[in-house]
Scaffold this active site. Structure first.
Site, PDB file in Angstrom:
ATOM      1  N   TYR A  33     -20.475 -12.769  26.956  1.00 42.61           N
ATOM      2  CA  TYR A  33     -19.836 -11.881  26.012  1.00 42.61           C
ATOM      3  C   TYR A  33     -20.324 -12.374  24.447  1.00 42.61           C
ATOM      4  CZ  TYR A  33     -17.118 -11.433  30.116  1.00 42.61           C
ATOM      5  OH  TYR A  33     -16.527 -11.267  31.402  1.00 42.61           O
ATOM      6  N   ASP A  52     -15.845 -14.801  25.291  1.00 47.91           N
ATOM      7  CA  ASP A  52     -15.101 -14.105  24.428  1.00 47.91           C
ATOM      8  C   ASP A  52     -15.043 -12.529  24.839  1.00 47.91           C
ATOM      9  OD1 ASP A  52     -14.098 -12.917  22.256  1.00 47.91           O
ATOM     10  OD2 ASP A  52     -15.689 -13.476  20.773  1.00 47.91           O
ATOM     11  N   CYS A  63      -0.814   6.201   7.149  1.00 49.45           N
ATOM     12  CA  CYS A  63      -1.942   5.658   7.639  1.00 49.45           C
ATOM     13  C   CYS A  63      -1.938   5.182   8.843  1.00 49.45           C
ATOM     14  CB  CYS A  63      -2.806   4.602   6.646  1.00 49.45           C
ATOM     15  SG  CYS A  63      -4.174   3.699   7.224  1.00 49.45           S
ATOM     16  N   CYS A  97       0.998  -1.228   0.084  1.00 49.19           N
ATOM     17  CA  CYS A  97       0.014   0.275  -0.131  1.00 49.19           C
ATOM     18  C   CYS A  97       1.079   1.187   0.017  1.00 49.19           C
ATOM     19  CB  CYS A  97      -0.697  -0.034   1.381  1.00 49.19           C
ATOM     20  SG  CYS A  97      -1.774   1.494   1.326  1.00 49.19           S
ATOM     21  N   CYS A 137      -1.951  -0.011   9.227  1.00 48.54           N
ATOM     22  CA  CYS A 137      -1.511  -1.296   8.999  1.00 48.54           C
ATOM     23  C   CYS A 137      -0.117  -1.125   9.762  1.00 48.54           C
ATOM     24  CB  CYS A 137      -1.295  -1.809   7.702  1.00 48.54           C
ATOM     25  SG  CYS A 137      -2.718  -2.208   6.949  1.00 48.54           S
ATOM     26  N   CYS A 151      -8.329   1.065  -0.054  1.00 43.23           N
ATOM     27  CA  CYS A 151      -7.551   0.388   0.994  1.00 43.23           C
ATOM     28  C   CYS A 151      -7.326  -1.075   0.696  1.00 43.23           C
ATOM     29  CB  CYS A 151      -8.302   0.507   2.514  1.00 43.23           C
ATOM     30  SG  CYS A 151      -7.868  -0.428   3.818  1.00 43.23           S
ATOM     31  N   GLU A 157     -24.869 -10.872  27.127  1.00 45.47           N
ATOM     32  CA  GLU A 157     -24.452  -9.764  26.378  1.00 45.47           C
ATOM     33  C   GLU A 157     -24.884  -8.357  26.968  1.00 45.47           C
ATOM     34  OE1 GLU A 157     -22.104  -8.909  23.776  1.00 45.47           O
ATOM     35  OE2 GLU A 157     -22.800  -6.766  24.193  1.00 45.47           O
ATOM     36  N   CYS A 211      -8.996 -11.363  22.589  1.00 41.67           N
ATOM     37  CA  CYS A 211      -8.288 -10.604  21.611  1.00 41.67           C
ATOM     38  C   CYS A 211      -7.134  -9.935  22.250  1.00 41.67           C
ATOM     39  CB  CYS A 211      -9.194  -9.656  21.136  1.00 41.67           C
ATOM     40  SG  CYS A 211     -10.152  -8.606  22.206  1.00 41.67           S
ATOM     41  N   GLN A 270     -18.713  -9.526  12.480  1.00 38.11           N
ATOM     42  CA  GLN A 270     -17.122  -9.613  12.578  1.00 38.11           C
ATOM     43  C   GLN A 270     -16.513  -9.138  11.188  1.00 38.11           C
ATOM     44  OE1 GLN A 270     -14.905 -11.050  14.629  1.00 38.11           O
ATOM     45  NE2 GLN A 270     -16.283 -11.751  16.130  1.00 38.11           N
TER      46      GLN A 270
HETATM   47  N1  SAH Z   1     -18.715 -13.240  20.574  1.00 39.57           N
HETATM   48  C1  SAH Z   1     -19.076 -12.380  19.883  1.00 39.57           C
HETATM   49  C2  SAH Z   1     -18.559 -10.654  20.265  1.00 39.57           C
HETATM   50  C3  SAH Z   1     -17.303 -10.680  21.239  1.00 39.57           C
HETATM   51  S1  SAH Z   1     -16.728  -8.964  21.429  1.00 39.57           S
HETATM   52  C4  SAH Z   1     -18.677 -12.425  18.336  1.00 39.57           C
HETATM   53  O1  SAH Z   1     -17.807 -13.188  17.924  1.00 39.57           O
HETATM   54  O2  SAH Z   1     -19.297 -11.639  17.641  1.00 39.57           O
HETATM   55  C5  SAH Z   1     -17.300  -8.672  23.016  1.00 39.57           C
HETATM   56  C6  SAH Z   1     -18.612  -8.461  23.547  1.00 39.57           C
HETATM   57  O3  SAH Z   1     -18.634  -8.540  24.887  1.00 39.57           O
HETATM   58  C7  SAH Z   1     -19.079  -7.277  22.682  1.00 39.57           C
HETATM   59  O4  SAH Z   1     -20.238  -7.511  22.011  1.00 39.57           O
HETATM   60  C8  SAH Z   1     -19.439  -6.444  24.170  1.00 39.57           C
HETATM   61  O5  SAH Z   1     -20.511  -5.781  23.859  1.00 39.57           O
HETATM   62  C9  SAH Z   1     -19.466  -7.482  25.132  1.00 39.57           C
HETATM   63  N2  SAH Z   1     -19.544  -6.941  26.630  1.00 39.57           N
HETATM   64  C10 SAH Z   1     -18.233  -6.135  26.996  1.00 39.57           C
HETATM   65  N3  SAH Z   1     -18.578  -5.872  28.360  1.00 39.57           N
HETATM   66  C11 SAH Z   1     -19.485  -6.821  28.734  1.00 39.57           C
HETATM   67  C12 SAH Z   1     -19.846  -7.155  30.095  1.00 39.57           C
HETATM   68  N4  SAH Z   1     -19.359  -6.849  31.078  1.00 39.57           N
HETATM   69  N5  SAH Z   1     -20.792  -8.291  30.100  1.00 39.57           N
HETATM   70  C13 SAH Z   1     -21.482  -8.657  28.889  1.00 39.57           C
HETATM   71  N6  SAH Z   1     -20.937  -8.562  27.796  1.00 39.57           N
HETATM   72  C14 SAH Z   1     -20.044  -7.588  27.676  1.00 39.57           C
END
Ligand code: SAH
Length: 453
Positions: A311, A381, A77, A71, A80, A159, A332, A408, A282
């Protein structure tokens, strides 16, 4: 060592923001735009007590992993951070990063690491893009991105992380603006109409969404713009988003449909998702499928299990697992995401998934105490900060056979795993997955098993 000193540095590592790290006189220096293995001549820019920042003036010896970034605006930017590093070296770096965090912070040895799952190519993987529109210094209307840490727009219509069709979409909208003398939004004055152009592409379905974010109620000659955009094969949804606030939040709350339908659809595995302009999805669906494939494998489902997915966002993992489990419960914090999750369950005829709005650290302990809920498998997650202590404690009490941790941020992952493994769980498998090639970020999926099972 002081400001403006010239030093020689061998870059040994990358910081979590993607800055090269090298040592001189026992002090660590952070240097932008360097690759692990480079030897550079650098000027000291800023000294702190125990570390400093330096700017690379000259590359004395390039790293064997250094490549010319494809790029042309990679350096300006900042999206990346490591495009100048060969992809195999990027993957090696990510594998090492996960490994060393688990060892250093988690105190683990003999890690059951699987090789990082990379992409076929680390480009054209993003299904969503948001281009700010404005005027360049020469007065031309441009769309592109903000130069690192600023709000000045650098023109870039293609991009390389995004879909190829974006360039045509931007060209079409900019032509329309020139033709009908439509002003781009000016952040300084709060005047002008067009703020951002957002696009989404369903990689599996080929459906395209264009959403034009405006500081007003109407777009002049919108029928003409629609006519031009629908020429692009796959065009499915053209909307306006109204954002009249003086803010750097990109999207406003209100959508106006110009053509087609308000949403596009895409699939991950065999689950179909309906994606509205404001909903989360995603951004790298191909790698997401591989990540969830690993999560499913580690969950070891036979069809008899009750699974809790904490989550859960819009229920991507929950729905992916639902067909292989007896029952899935998602938790969530964002109510709109739970609404999408329920709708996605219906869309796919999945009737064994239930979703609860609230904080995982409140919903789980409360349901455990009052309703005595149980789980055979728990999937988490969480966002970067990892799980709250009360979530971990409740998980231990619920004592599921297996825990699958999708993360992550491998530093908070290591902290949480240390606790789980000190309380009856064993680390069975660890697999990094590259969802964001050319950036320093890496996802990890971990499989844990209760020791007495
Ligand atoms: N597993 C999902 C999203 C994961 S991202 C996927 O793959 O699409 C993390 C998520 O946690 C987000 O959606 C965010 O809104 C949520 N989150 C953040 N803090 C939280 C909490 N204290 N309790 C429950 N969910 C929460």
């Amino acid at each position: 060592m002081k400001k403006d000193d010239i030093i020689e540095l061998k870059i040994e590592d990358l910081s979590s923001e993607g800055l090269g790290v090298g040592h001189s006189g026992g002090i660590a220096f952070f240097v932008k735009d360097t690759v692990i293995g480079d030897t550079v001549e650098a000027r000291v820019m800023k000294m702190k007590k125990t570390y400093g920042y330096a700017r690379a003036m000259r590359i004395l010896e390039p790293s064997p992993d250094r490549i010319v970034p494809p790029c042309p605006v990679a350096r300006q930017c900042g999206g990346c951070q490591i495009q100048a590093m060969s992809y195999s070296a990027q993957l090696h770096f990510k594998q090492n990063k996960v490994c060393s965090n688990l060892e250093r912070i988690g105190g683990f040895t003999n890690l059951p690491m699987e090789p990082v799952i990379g992409m076929d190519t680390p480009f054209r993987y993003r299904n969503k893009a948001q281009f700010p529109v404005g005027r360049a210094r020469d007065g031309k209307i441009v769309a592109g991105f903000y130069a690192g840490r600023t709000h000045s727009i650098i023109a870039c219509r293609d991009c390389l992380l995004g879909a190829e069709v974006n360039e045509k979409i931007l060209q079409t909208v900019l032509n329309h603006m020139e033709k009908y003398r439509i002003e781009p939004y000016d952040e300084a004055t709060g005047k002008g109409l067009i703020r951002h152009i957002m696009t989404r592409v369903g990689f599996a379905t080929g459906q395209i969404m264009v959403c034009i974010v405006i500081n007003g109620k109407k777009l002049p000659a919108h029928e003409q713009l629609v006519r031009a955009l629908v020429e692009l094969p796959g065009m499915t949804s053209i909307t306006l988003n109204i954002n009249r606030e003086k803010t750097n939040v990109i999207m406003g709350r209100k959508q106006v449909l110009l053509w087609g339908q308000e949403y596009i659809e895409d699939t991950i595995g065999d689950v179909r998702f309906r994606i509205s302009p404001l909903s989360f999805y995603q951004v790298n669906p191909r790698q997401t499928e591989k990540l969830y494939g690993k999560a499913l494998e580690y969950a070891g489902l036979t069809g008899e299990e009750t699974v809790w997915d904490l989550y859960c966002g819009i229920g991507t993992i929950s729905l992916f697992l639902a067909r292989k489990a007896k029952r899935v419960c998602g938790v969530e914090i964002v109510p709109e995401a739970i609404r999408d999750a329920r709708q996605n369950a219906r869309l796919n005829g999945i009737d064994n998934a239930e979703f609860f709005v609230g904080k995982a650290e409140e919903v789980l302990p409360e349901k455990y105490q009052k309703e005595n809920i149980s789980a055979d498998v728990i999937v988490v997650d969480p966002p970067r900060k990892g799980c709250e202590q009360s979530v971990l404690e409740t998980m231990i009490r619920m004592a599921p056979k297996r825990i699958v941790y999708v993360s992550c941020d491998s530093a908070t992952l290591a902290r949480d795993l240390k606790y789980l493994c000190a309380n009856g769980y064993e680390l069975k498998r660890v697999c990094p997955v590259d969802m964001f090639g050319n950036s320093v970020h890496v996802e990890t999926v971990v499989g844990l098993q209760r020791k007495d099972t």
